[in-house]
Design a protein around this motif. Sequence first.
Motif, short mmCIF file in Angstrom:
data_model
loop_
_atom_site.label_atom_id
_atom_site.label_comp_id
_atom_site.label_asym_id
_atom_site.label_seq_id
_atom_site.Cartn_x
_atom_site.Cartn_y
_atom_site.Cartn_z
N SER A 119 0.26 -2.72 -1.62
CA SER A 119 1.07 -2.47 -0.44
C SER A 119 1.21 -3.78 0.33
O SER A 119 0.45 -4.73 0.10
CB SER A 119 0.45 -1.39 0.44
N ILE A 170 -5.13 -1.93 10.18
CA ILE A 170 -4.56 -0.89 9.31
C ILE A 170 -4.92 0.49 9.83
O ILE A 170 -5.91 0.68 10.54
CB ILE A 170 -5.02 -1.07 7.85
N ALA A 207 -2.87 5.51 6.26
CA ALA A 207 -2.29 4.80 5.11
C ALA A 207 -3.16 5.00 3.88
O ALA A 207 -4.40 5.06 3.96
CB ALA A 207 -2.16 3.32 5.42
N ASP A 208 -2.52 5.09 2.72
CA ASP A 208 -3.27 5.23 1.46
C ASP A 208 -4.28 4.10 1.30
O ASP A 208 -5.44 4.34 0.90
CB ASP A 208 -2.31 5.23 0.27
#
Length: 250
Positions: A41, A57, A61-62
């Motif tokens: 990503s 982050i 989010a994955d």
Amino acid sequence: MSESTASATSLRHLMRAANHATLATIAIGHKQVEDGWPVTSMVVPAIYIDGTPLLLISELADHTRHILADDRVSLLFTPPPTLADGAAMIETDTARLTVFGRAVRDDAPAIRACYLRANPEAAQYADFADFGFYRVAVDAAYWVGGFGKQRRLPDDKLTLPDCQALIDGHDDIVAHMNADHLDALCDIVGHFSNADPNTGWKMHAIDCDGMVLTAKTGNPDMLRIDFPAPIRTPGDARDILVEMCKKSRA
């Protein structure tokens, strides 16, 4: 950057110049691929005073959910693309740096401040409950400068050790330069960059490899000026800035 000049300092310069990076994590509970699958990503990093990559982050989010299960990551840095006739061009023989490390949650005030100095727009969401700051503790790095040009750095050789005094003294250095030495900063801008020195430059940040300046008028973008050698302490900062000022006025 040739193979012979691919020093740790020049590789940190490459990271600091990048405006984004590609983050690779190990899939855990991903909806599309099985566990253990490599997933990439795009992220917007900041580089800490000693050269450590920093991330902000979201747990939604994955990649963050992957990190919480397995903190091993890779970050790929490339220089910003050159522009020709208004269009971005990416050359195939472009230097790139892969950093291998472990992403560790770190909400220390100095980490937060460094990230937001580099990415001030992130202040809009940095305090959301699902967001957190992470530093990537570097295990190794791999640089490719084109065909047949490469270098491998073991362990933490990419980051500069013994920078705590510079980290602790950061705000005082910036305040002192802006209170007493704006003329020196403008002279340094005029000598070490192509920017207009007469736009009210102030120091925004300093790190082991250089400083970031902002202007009161004219171009709103931040201007980075790298130092001729790495620094570790406020005393080193004073000495190198005096040296650069003398050279700019010679």
